[in-house]
Enzyme design. Structure first.
Site, PDB file in Angstrom:
ATOM      1  N   THR A 113       3.277   5.689  -1.683  1.00 62.84           N
ATOM      2  CA  THR A 113       3.821   6.454  -2.786  1.00 62.84           C
ATOM      3  C   THR A 113       4.480   7.721  -2.265  1.00 62.84           C
ATOM      4  OG1 THR A 113       1.924   5.683  -4.062  1.00 62.84           O
ATOM      5  CG2 THR A 113       3.114   7.532  -4.980  1.00 62.84           C
ATOM      6  N   GLY A 158      -1.105   7.923  -1.484  1.00 66.83           N
ATOM      7  CA  GLY A 158      -2.168   7.371  -0.678  1.00 66.83           C
ATOM      8  C   GLY A 158      -3.267   6.646  -1.407  1.00 66.83           C
ATOM      9  N   GLY A 159      -2.932   5.798  -2.387  1.00 66.53           N
ATOM     10  CA  GLY A 159      -3.904   4.894  -2.977  1.00 66.53           C
ATOM     11  C   GLY A 159      -5.153   5.587  -3.472  1.00 66.53           C
TER      12      GLY A 159
END
Length: 529
Positions: free
Chosen positions: A343, A425-426
């Site tokens: 992202t 970062g998830g």
């Protein structure tokens, strides 16, 4: 990097300095924060292509005059032919993470741009999209320098990306893996951005560009069709919010994990930790994260199919109960299933007080890996997060929105400060948000220091498969040992690592002073004037 950049007329931040420069140039020309963010959003798919593309989804929070933000949902839905039976007929028990069968949802971010352009006009914005894509088009046509992270991720993910249509032709240079500092051009993407500037973002869904995209998707083998593209529209949504001491926090509603980001900070505040960087701080915020993630993973998915309301878990009663679940002296056993992600977050605040927090994603690095031949667009693999079994809110169904790790954050302080912040970062997104906000707002650290300080990550993030509690190697060794002693499964990472994502923040003070911060783990810059 600990010193916080400050300015008087506006501030932008993004994870690549050329994108930040594009946004700053818009502010200097009299554009507003919305227009500056659009310019950055157009530039990042070019200069940071491993992290981001216009073939993904995006979510916006936009606040004017210190009012609660408008939330814009630019999330695409699963193709009408993307059914569990479609995959099972191909002998699959799960959706592949890469390739054409992972490219099973409509890319919604440009529909979000269209809605944001309408909001911009309502707020008095005047710059045309053709102006806002200028820097992106120039970099695509004339070239940009490959970053170290692009080199690293092309190398480490090449085995799983090389067979995706168009990837090798687009992202290798002379048939070889790119190296940091080499010149890369993306002329097809530049031409597409120029067309969007001329014809508007909805050309992606219903115009001549849509027909080209649909034809390319069909050649790739994606289930997304022209009819699927034509059904895509963005939505204005009501942001989730929760009050903490001296501020109200805002984040995005489902299908994103914005609920978890708000819950972490609200639960942590209830623990009454007196000092940052201590065992009580780190243990408390990690355990608050676990409580929030348990709720998130149980209830969050497509909001049209959720059984429980996200807002319920932001009530004082619910948060008090979850805080009471935290054992101050023992770690809750972990892991639970985790979600990787990839992202970019970017933000801007202008001199008139318009504040924008925006996040745009293709899920994994390089998304599905499929690059559309004529348009140069990298298509996301967000729909690979759907489940083929069961009937819950994350089960694959035609027209359903996938679960999103994305969540843009904003805070409006009682003293008049406005803050936009976020991270890629998830699983790490809400955790880094909690680190930056708590250090800055609860414990008085400088804005840049709060971003630079050592971070932690519980579970997976982009490019990482383990589910340990990861700590950068700058925490006090005594704190690290205390964490081990109470049962945390600790993994020590380098002093600065992109595993922790790329965070950023902008604050506008009531006296008109701006502060900005960018992540030394990224290639970004906070720029003001």
């Amino acid at each position: 990097m600990l010193n916080t950049p400050r300015s008087r007329r506006g501030m932008v931040t993004s994870p690549h300095h050329l994108a930040s420069e594009a946004g700053l140039r818009v502010l200097r020309e009299g554009g507003n924060a919305i227009e500056a963010t659009l310019a950055m959003a157009a530039s990042l798919p070019v200069v940071y292509p491993h992290m981001n593309s216009i073939g993904g989804d995006g979510f916006w929070l936009i606040s004017a005059d210190g009012k609660p933000p408008i939330a814009v949902d630019g999330c695409g839905a699963a193709a009408m032919s993307a059914t569990p039976e479609f995959y099972r007929a191909k002998g699959l028990s799960a959706i592949p993470p890469r390739g054409p069968l992972a490219a099973n949802t409509v890319a919604g971010t440009l529909s979000g741009w269209a809605e944001v352009i309408a909001i911009n006009k309502e707020m008095g914005g005047k710059l045309p999209l053709s102006r806002l894509v200028e820097d992106a088009v120039w970099s695509a046509e004339n070239g940009f320098a490959v970053t170290a992270t692009q080199q690293e991720l092309t190398e480490t993910k090449f085995a799983e990306l090389k067979d995706s249509p168009g990837f090798v032709d687009t992202f290798l240079l002379g048939g070889k893996l790119p190296k940091e500092g080499q010149l890369m051009k993306l002329p097809a993407l530049g031409a597409t951005l120029k067309r969007l500037g001329q014809h508007g973002p909805m050309d992606f869904y219903t115009g001549a560009l849509a027909k080209e995209i649909a034809a390319d998707l069909a050649r790739c083998g994606s289930p997304v069709t022209l009819a699927d593209l034509a059904m895509q529209t963005a939505q204005r949504r009501q942001a989730l919010s929760v009050a903490v001491k001296d501020a109200t926090l805002y984040n995005f509603p489902p299908p994103t994990q914005g609920l978890a980001s708000l819950m972490i900070l609200a639960i942590f505040e209830r623990l009454g930790v007196k000092e940052a960087e201590t065992f009580d701080y780190l243990h408390g915020i990690v355990e608050a994260t676990k409580q929030a993630f348990l709720v998130r993973d149980r209830i969050v998915g497509d909001p049209a199919h959720m059984i429980e309301e996200a807002e319920h878990y932001l009530t004082s009663k619910a948060l008090d109960g979850l805080a009471a679940n935290v054992n101050r002296k023992r770690a809750l056993p972990w892991p639970v299933p985790a979600n990787p992600g990839d992202t970019v977050w970017l933000g801007a605040i202008d001199n008139n007080g318009i504040a924008v927090s925006f996040i745009q994603s293709i899920y994994f690095e390089f998304g599905s890996g499929c690059v559309l031949e004529n348009s140069g667009i990298v298509w996301q693999n967000r729909g690979s997060s759907f489940l083929l079994d069961g009937d819950g809110p994350r089960a694959l169904r035609p027209g359903r929105k996938p679960f999103h790790t994305l969540n843009p954050a904003m805070a409006l302080f009682n003293d008049g400060r406005r803050m936009v912040y976020g991270n890629m970062g998830g699983e790490g997104q809400p955790q880094s948000q909690s680190a930056v906000f708590s250090r800055y707002a609860m414990y008085g650290q400088g804005l840049q220091a709060a971003v630079t300080a050592p971070r932690w990550l519980l579970g997976k993030t982009w490019g990482d498969a383990t589910v340990t509690l990861k700590l950068e190697n700058r925490f006090d060794p005594d704190v690290v040992q205390a964490m081990r002693d109470v049962g945390h499964d600790i993994e020590i990472l380098p002093d600065f690592t992109s595993t922790m994502g790329h965070a950023g923040a902008v604050v506008r003070h009531p006296d008109g002073m701006f502060e900005g911060a960018t992540d030394p783990r990224s290639d970004g810059a906070a720029m003001g004037f």
